[in-house]
Design an enzyme around this catalytic site. Structure first.
Site, PDB file in Angstrom:
ATOM      1  N   CYS A  94       0.866  -1.178   0.000  1.00 57.07           N
ATOM      2  CA  CYS A  94       0.000   0.000   0.000  1.00 57.07           C
ATOM      3  C   CYS A  94       0.899   1.222   0.000  1.00 57.07           C
ATOM      4  O   CYS A  94       2.104   1.125   0.237  1.00 57.07           O
ATOM      5  CB  CYS A  94      -0.930   0.025   1.212  1.00 57.07           C
TER       6      CYS A  94
ATOM      7  N   CYS B 293      -0.065   4.194   1.795  1.00 56.59           N
ATOM      8  CA  CYS B 293      -0.410   5.172   2.845  1.00 56.59           C
ATOM      9  C   CYS B 293       0.697   5.403   3.870  1.00 56.59           C
ATOM     10  O   CYS B 293       0.792   6.484   4.439  1.00 56.59           O
ATOM     11  CB  CYS B 293      -1.718   4.799   3.533  1.00 56.59           C
TER      12      CYS B 293
ATOM     13  N   LYS C  99     -12.175  -5.180   2.269  1.00 58.62           N
ATOM     14  CA  LYS C  99     -11.603  -4.344   3.321  1.00 58.62           C
ATOM     15  C   LYS C  99     -12.533  -3.161   3.559  1.00 58.62           C
ATOM     16  O   LYS C  99     -12.793  -2.366   2.650  1.00 58.62           O
ATOM     17  CB  LYS C  99     -10.210  -3.855   2.916  1.00 58.62           C
TER      18      LYS C  99
ATOM     19  N   ARG D 274      -3.038   3.132  12.767  1.00 61.27           N
ATOM     20  CA  ARG D 274      -2.551   4.353  12.111  1.00 61.27           C
ATOM     21  C   ARG D 274      -1.539   5.088  12.982  1.00 61.27           C
ATOM     22  O   ARG D 274      -0.703   5.823  12.473  1.00 61.27           O
ATOM     23  CB  ARG D 274      -3.734   5.233  11.698  1.00 61.27           C
TER      24      ARG D 274
ATOM     25  N   ARG E 137     -11.045   7.296   4.184  1.00 59.54           N
ATOM     26  CA  ARG E 137     -10.814   6.331   3.111  1.00 59.54           C
ATOM     27  C   ARG E 137     -12.106   5.782   2.507  1.00 59.54           C
ATOM     28  O   ARG E 137     -12.112   4.766   1.847  1.00 59.54           O
ATOM     29  CB  ARG E 137      -9.972   5.162   3.642  1.00 59.54           C
TER      30      ARG E 137
ATOM     31  N   LYS F 176     -11.526  -8.016   6.233  1.00 61.01           N
ATOM     32  CA  LYS F 176     -10.906  -7.161   7.243  1.00 61.01           C
ATOM     33  C   LYS F 176     -11.801  -5.982   7.583  1.00 61.01           C
ATOM     34  O   LYS F 176     -12.284  -5.347   6.642  1.00 61.01           O
ATOM     35  CB  LYS F 176      -9.572  -6.668   6.685  1.00 61.01           C
TER      36      LYS F 176
ATOM     37  N   TYR G  81      -2.263  -9.620  15.989  1.00 62.79           N
ATOM     38  CA  TYR G  81      -1.158  -9.167  16.834  1.00 62.79           C
ATOM     39  C   TYR G  81      -0.958 -10.117  18.009  1.00 62.79           C
ATOM     40  O   TYR G  81       0.052 -10.035  18.694  1.00 62.79           O
ATOM     41  CB  TYR G  81      -1.432  -7.730  17.310  1.00 62.79           C
TER      42      TYR G  81
HETATM   43  C1  PBG Z   1      -3.062   0.198   5.063  1.00 60.79           C
HETATM   44  C2  PBG Z   1      -3.514  -0.763   6.085  1.00 60.79           C
HETATM   45  C3  PBG Z   1      -4.317  -0.506   7.201  1.00 60.79           C
HETATM   46  C4  PBG Z   1      -4.381  -1.693   7.923  1.00 60.79           C
HETATM   47  C5  PBG Z   1      -3.655  -2.637   7.215  1.00 60.79           C
HETATM   48  N1  PBG Z   1      -3.139  -2.056   6.070  1.00 60.79           N
HETATM   49  C6  PBG Z   1      -4.914   0.757   7.695  1.00 60.79           C
HETATM   50  C7  PBG Z   1      -5.870   1.509   6.890  1.00 60.79           C
HETATM   51  O1  PBG Z   1      -6.394   1.055   5.879  1.00 60.79           O
HETATM   52  O2  PBG Z   1      -6.080   2.648   7.278  1.00 60.79           O
HETATM   53  C8  PBG Z   1      -5.100  -1.856   9.230  1.00 60.79           C
HETATM   54  C9  PBG Z   1      -4.555  -2.877  10.143  1.00 60.79           C
HETATM   55  C10 PBG Z   1      -4.973  -2.742  11.560  1.00 60.79           C
HETATM   56  O3  PBG Z   1      -5.782  -1.887  11.955  1.00 60.79           O
HETATM   57  O4  PBG Z   1      -4.464  -3.544  12.357  1.00 60.79           O
HETATM   58  N2  PBG Z   1      -3.735   0.194   3.874  1.00 60.79           N
HETATM   59 ZN    ZN Z   2      -3.189   2.089   2.690  1.00 58.60          ZN
END
Ligand code: PBG
Ligand code: ZN
Length: 326
Positions: free
Chosen positions: A120, A122, A196, A206, A218, A249, A314
């Site tokens: 990704c 971000c 997702k 984040r 998002r 997710k 985790y």
């Molecule tokens: C980034 C990403 C995110 C997560 C995994 N990859 C955050 C988001 O989309 O803002 C979240 C994982 C978590 O909250 O444990 N694209």
């Molecule tokens: Zn991302």
């Protein structure tokens, strides 16, 4: 047959019976451990909103991954926090970026540990969005695809055992598959974050990945939590484009989606117990309000029972240890 002939309690009467008729079994082999890698040496930055989780420099990452692997966790998934960020997230697709360097180190030291790489932008963009922006701050879909593909190739070249696009751009699985194949990585699987959702449960992540969007949210690319049929369309598209594993997710609040995906498709299903799900358990446990071990294992068992083959969590090393003790 009904009561008194039928008495379900008969098969619950002893531990042996309960074990023998258990329909779902959670095993360390089901677990994937998300890890955050930062530049530097000897760095372990605790993530305040995720007790027990730290940002790790590569040397510390090696130690933690070895610990998880020794406990029986078969795979880790890496998230990178780069030295610098820019508009296009170039530190995310550079061959010598933090994640390719971490992959090389891990595969060198622990060749049997599966190393997955989240794909990704971000974590690497100055604006914190998952793709590149137009002049009005909208995330551009088709312009983002080649950058994601470059990142996936960089991670495959470093030795990643799987790449996992989490951006939710349309067509990204096809873009990654074509780029990987074009570079000779026909054997690198794609684990697609297929369904997702735009979730509040990502809050603590984040902080951990320093990837909060600088403006907006998002919702224009991640899914609406109200939708279920749409998840099946997303999964179908990703499978058509070449996804080897599809992911739902978050996990806990979306177990209905896990079950529908499991019943509809014949591919391995992964579910991600995200940061907020983890932190909720941790916070209640820290207050003495719940038994952490019971609740954590029950939450993972529930995800498995809903139909997930694999769980990103985790809790992976801790759960592996608890399972070994049982
Ligand atoms: C980034 C990403 C995110 C997560 C995994 N990859 C955050 C988001 O989309 O803002 C979240 C994982 C978590 O909250 O444990 N694209
Ligand atoms: Zn991302």
């Amino acid at each position: 047959m009904s009561f008194p002939a039928s008495r379900p309690r008969r098969l619950r009467a002893t531990p042996a019976w309960r074990r023998m008729v258990a329909e779902t079994r959670l095993a360390a082999d089901d677990l994937v451990w998300p890890l955050f890698v930062v530049p530097g040496e000897g760095v372990r930055n605790p993530v305040a909103s995720m007790p027990g989780v730290e940002q790790l420099s590569i040397d510390q990452l090696l130690a933690e991954a070895a610990r998880g692997h020794a406990l029986g966790v078969p795979a880790v998934i890496l998230f990178g926090i780069p030295e610098g960020k820019d508009e296009t997230g170039s530190s995310g697709w550079a061959d010598d970026g933090i994640v390719p360097r971490a992959i090389r180190a891990l595969k060198g030291a622990l060749p049997d540990l599966q190393v997955w790489a989240d794909v990704c932008l971000c974590e690497y963009t100055s604006h914190g969005h998952c793709g590149v922006l137009d002049d009005h701050g909208h995330v551009l879909n088709d312009e983002t695809l080649p950058l994601l593909a470059r990142a996936a190739v960089a991670y495959a070249r470093a030795g990643a055992d799987a790449v996992a696009p989490s951006d939710m751009m349309d067509g990204r699985v096809a873009a990654l598959r074509a780029a990987l194949d074009g570079e000779g990585f026909v054997g690198t699987p794609i684990v697609a974050y297929a369904a997702k959702y735009a979730s509040g449960y990502y809050g603590p992540f984040r902080d951990a990945a320093q990837s909060a969007p600088a403006f907006g949210d998002r919702r224009a690319y991640q899914m609406d939590p109200a939708n279920s049929d749409e998840a099946l369309r997303e999964v179908a598209l990703d499978i058509e484009e070449g996804a080897d594993v599809v992911m739902v997710k978050p996990a806990g609040p979306y177990l209905d989606i896990v079950r529908r995906v499991r019943d509809t498709f014949r591919v391995p299903v992964a579910a991600y117990q995200v940061s907020g799900e983890y932190s909720l358990i941790k916070a209640a446990a820290a207050n003495g309000w719940i038994d952490e071990r019971r609740v954590a294992l029950e939450s993972l068992l529930g995800i498995k029972r809903a139909g997930a083959d694999l769980i990103l969590t985790y809790y992976a090393p801790q759960a592996a240890r608890w399972l070994a003790e049982e």
